[in-house]
Motif scaffolding. Sequence first.
Motif, PDB file in Angstrom:
ATOM      1  N   UNK A 248      31.416  71.956  25.170  1.00  0.00           N
ATOM      2  CA  UNK A 248      31.022  73.258  24.625  1.00  0.00           C
ATOM      3  C   UNK A 248      30.118  74.037  25.575  1.00  0.00           C
ATOM      4  N   UNK A 249      29.740  73.395  26.678  1.00  0.00           N
ATOM      5  CA  UNK A 249      28.999  74.143  27.677  1.00  0.00           C
ATOM      6  C   UNK A 249      29.946  74.951  28.553  1.00  0.00           C
ATOM      7  N   UNK A 250      31.209  74.610  28.475  1.00  0.00           N
ATOM      8  CA  UNK A 250      32.166  75.248  29.371  1.00  0.00           C
ATOM      9  C   UNK A 250      32.576  76.608  28.816  1.00  0.00           C
TER      10      UNK A 250
ATOM     11  N   UNK B 170      33.733  60.729  23.336  1.00  0.00           N
ATOM     12  CA  UNK B 170      34.389  61.556  22.328  1.00  0.00           C
ATOM     13  C   UNK B 170      34.991  62.800  22.965  1.00  0.00           C
ATOM     14  N   UNK B 171      34.257  63.376  23.893  1.00  0.00           N
ATOM     15  CA  UNK B 171      34.750  64.599  24.521  1.00  0.00           C
ATOM     16  C   UNK B 171      35.886  64.317  25.505  1.00  0.00           C
TER      17      UNK B 171
ATOM     18  N   UNK C  11      39.803  76.891  24.988  1.00  0.00           N
ATOM     19  CA  UNK C  11      39.663  77.601  23.720  1.00  0.00           C
ATOM     20  C   UNK C  11      40.931  77.411  22.879  1.00  0.00           C
TER      21      UNK C  11
ATOM     22  N   UNK D  24      38.611  72.461  21.186  1.00  0.00           N
ATOM     23  CA  UNK D  24      37.947  71.153  21.026  1.00  0.00           C
ATOM     24  C   UNK D  24      36.717  71.206  20.141  1.00  0.00           C
ATOM     25  N   UNK D  25      36.180  72.408  19.918  1.00  0.00           N
ATOM     26  CA  UNK D  25      34.984  72.479  19.070  1.00  0.00           C
ATOM     27  C   UNK D  25      35.293  72.086  17.627  1.00  0.00           C
ATOM     28  N   UNK D  26      36.528  72.300  17.258  1.00  0.00           N
ATOM     29  CA  UNK D  26      36.914  71.954  15.891  1.00  0.00           C
ATOM     30  C   UNK D  26      37.419  70.523  15.801  1.00  0.00           C
TER      31      UNK D  26
ATOM     32  N   UNK E 164      28.905  68.814  28.583  1.00  0.00           N
ATOM     33  CA  UNK E 164      29.650  68.781  27.335  1.00  0.00           C
ATOM     34  C   UNK E 164      30.700  69.876  27.364  1.00  0.00           C
TER      35      UNK E 164
ATOM     36  N   UNK F 151      38.775  64.236  23.331  1.00  0.00           N
ATOM     37  CA  UNK F 151      39.147  65.614  23.000  1.00  0.00           C
ATOM     38  C   UNK F 151      40.009  66.218  24.094  1.00  0.00           C
TER      39      UNK F 151
END
Lengths: 430, 658
Positions: A205-207, A271-272, A246, A250-252, A203, A275
């Motif tokens: 957000x793991x990056x 979805x990612x 960052x 993409x988290x937002x 994912x 993103x």
Amino acid sequence: MNRRVFMKSGAMALATMGLNPTFLRRTVFAQDLLKGAALNGNARGKVLIVLFQRGAADALNVVVPHGEKAYYQMRPAIAIPRPVAGAAQTAIDLDGFFGLHPALSPFKKLWDDGILATVHAVGSPSNTRSHFDAQDYMESGTPDNKGTRDGWLNRYLAVKGTCDECKLHDGTSAEKSPFRAVSMTPQTPRILEGGAPSVAMNSVDEFTIRTNGTQADRIEALYRTGNADVVHAAGGEMFEAMKMLKAANPQQYIPQNSADYPRSPFGQHLRQIAQLIKSDVGLEIAFADVGGWDTHVNQGGATGQLANRLDDFAKSIGALVQDLGDRMSDVTVLTMSEFGRTAHQNGNGGTDHGHATSMFVIGGDVKGKKVYGKWPGLEPEQLNEGRDLALTTDFRSVFSEVAFKHLGAAKMDAVFPGFNSDQSKWLGVL
Amino acid sequence: MRTHYVVAWLLGAAACGAQSTKPTSAALAPMASSASSAQSQELLPDEQVQQALNRLTFGARPGDAEKVRSMGVEKWIDLQLHPERIDDPKADQLLAQYSVFNMKTSDIVRDYNMVQQLQRQVKRTDAKDSTMNKVETRQELIAQNPQLAEAARKAQQLTGEVQSAKLARAVTSDRQLNEVMADFWENHFSVFAGKGQTRLFLAQYDHDVIRPNALGKFRDLLGAVAKSPAMLFFLDNWQSAADSTQPTLAVRGGGRDGRAGLRPGVIARRPGRGAIGGFGGGQQLPPAVRERLQNATPEERQEIMQRLQQQAKRGLNENYARELMELHTLGVDGGYTQKDVQEVARALTGWTFNRQTGEFFFNPAIHDAGEKTILGHKFPAGHGEEEGEQVLDLLARAPATAHFITTKLARHFVSDEPPKALVDRCANTFSKTDGDIRETVKCVVTSPEFFSRSAYRAKVKTPFELVASALRAVNAQPDTTPRTAQIVARLGQPIFGRQTPDGWPDRGDAWMNTGAILNRINFGLSLAAGQVPSAQMQNWTQYTSLSTQPREQQVDGVVKSMLGGQVSPETRQVLMSGENPMLSKPAANDVNGMAVIDDSASTMMGGRADRQKGKTEPGKGFPRGRGAQIPGFGRPVNLQGLPQVVGLALGAPEFQRR
């Protein structure tokens, strides 16, 4: 200036000329316009999303030949009923002969919009019925040759500097982007194995460095010492990549056009990918896979096991297309599965390992609303080894056409060695 | 952004110099003056100790450097070359904890078949009775039969146990070079656990095939691999049969075959129409096969039919023969042709194994008994198993093989591009000693090139080496669960998980990329935070004494035990203060155009952040997906004090090298 702003103004420029960008992509003019835009450093690259259905999806219940009498004879318990307008649980008619499984209803809109095509009776010329070997061949791009070490997407990355005109917002070439090829898998898949770099992740957000900001800085400092060796270089690139992500934040991320991705792993992976595409981080090749297609027992018909898999599959892809909106003019989605399944249902309400399969090709470059490939028929003498849908199109015909026409790949002999990628073998899907 | 980075990089290079291994401690100061002397003295005594430990072990455990120093490097290397002289009770005890290593292969196969049968039963019940779901059916069947329950449990854990055992032994064993060599050969003769039944034979492959021969004669190793069910299955030779146009030994010898081998000639007369329907009657099939078909699941039926069809249509399978020459012996440029591949495949037809016991046997009924020519040598018609042995002899003793194997050994022990003179010299040793692996390795690891400045810390650790070395550095106890082995997979190198038969790359550039380095750093942080099973900081010998010391002593202690006593001044400075000479200056940040990651970065993280996201934005969170089976690196960690120094050190560029 931010590249995304460029993109918007680029699209607006086209719109103000009174032309629909999606339409333009297919015209000669579009190429010139884009080249012009490229000179200004704001062309955006093409993206290919490859989706692998691992386990051999039952092509005959995915793209249903409802015009074949034999289809209903061979599958008394699991056949998808002939289309009945307005009735759920029946095939969704495409062209009077083929129809979609009812769980693929999100694809009907894409078909009507002219951006979805399907290729039937396609697959690997190898007659292996082993999942392992067949996936291996489809990913290496060299059927019946186990000596190939790299995957065809990797060879494409290595030989083609695809995106000669593509620039990231800092002016560097998109080919150099650490996110040029991303696989939403825990490990690099076979199809991306090889010399060209790619990133595999579960994912987005793991990056990230799993500690607080101060310590992340310290670790970064360890790699920013001016050393030019392979370890420091990789570290430096990684921190660049992290910052790129960052900055793209993409988290937002909130999907656009009310796209609603399923919460399934597959849906979230798509979805990612969306993103990453919209973050303009230089993504060119994306890969994801989804399992659960090996339906030997109780596969069901209009509802049931296979229907549930297809529901997730189609909703996820449907959401991706919706989310990407206009951006789909630069994106092609290519789906594949290692082989098809037997034409007859078996004694357990399922199907066994077969031969030819079907694919979907979706995107702005696609000449959609058509079922491609020569239909071999389902009468006993027309079946492969008397049991499976026969093969009329080598999967490399489709792969090479997509790689050449959509990505502008060069050196097709290097991407598909031993396969004569001459245009006469192409189906004209793009 | 990138252009600016390049500028900053150049500035950095000018400011800091390009030396990464510049010694900082006073004791190592004479290095610069010795650099011009003979190769054998290029490395200082302490560096020689480090070099030997870095290459002949999976990294130093606390106290190892002292041991090697007091014994003398040369003597210690000699001891490691003779693992039989080293008592290894810890590794022996460890192995006793894995049931898979205490089972006969035939028992593993029996258990597997028992479980397969259960699945069949479940599927049948399920197909008939939809009121009961699969899980319930399975549970009920298992509840009725405790033996079955045990078999099911074991069958599920096979691969995990083998993976866990391999890592645990690398971490624990005192026969470190033997472990390194086992890893080397398991990679050279790579098999993939995920292909079919290969996993049933992994424990046997590791324990009986590779390890006993790891420092023996290459020909013995090659022969053991060729006859191992793991390799026979993985590269398909078990089902390679004479083409229907060729005579088989059984036919020539008047059908003296007593085994249940299928005679291709019989099957070949039946065209493959409607596989299951067509063969369903099975009048011409041997009764044993007919019976198996009747009792098989659809999947097994598939496999059987596929096999029958393959034998009918195209008996010969060249897969093993090709890799035998390309990957196992001669090398890709070793001077063989496609014709040689076919001829070797023909010679090896009939080399198969008993599907019940996993034992090798030669099946004359499917052996191609015709004449062959291999690499210019005539193999007359009418021969059997000994023909394959002769082919292996020929390949093992070919000069190309000596060169290919020695190059790989030199690449592993010395550098990615090993010096030609070294390879030539040691290839000569290989040939002269009839492929004695011990002698060849000795030639490599006692060479001046091995102790040269250019080879020092020149290798990038593979993920397996990284994890093993980190665990050894902190004196970790072996983890007998599969969890730590899964970290190796997460870092990109699942154990016995290489799909292609070429094995994992042994070159630094293959392991150093954006995603890889990030995962490595996160692994170091997670280990320092005590999130890696079995690796508790408290086990580290120096932990207690160092934890109360000032930062400088902590840094010295960590550098000494984890980074071989040497780090670049930059690394040391970061370990001391966490401040980067360039990045800490605000002006430098402006030049770079890079924002320093602030604490809001923690919102980017998985784990806790995911759950928070789930709360605030229901339905839009990130489920962990398929990767959920492979654990990440735990919660984001906030390290202080000594663990922080350890976390930074394990994430440092120096720790990525050996």
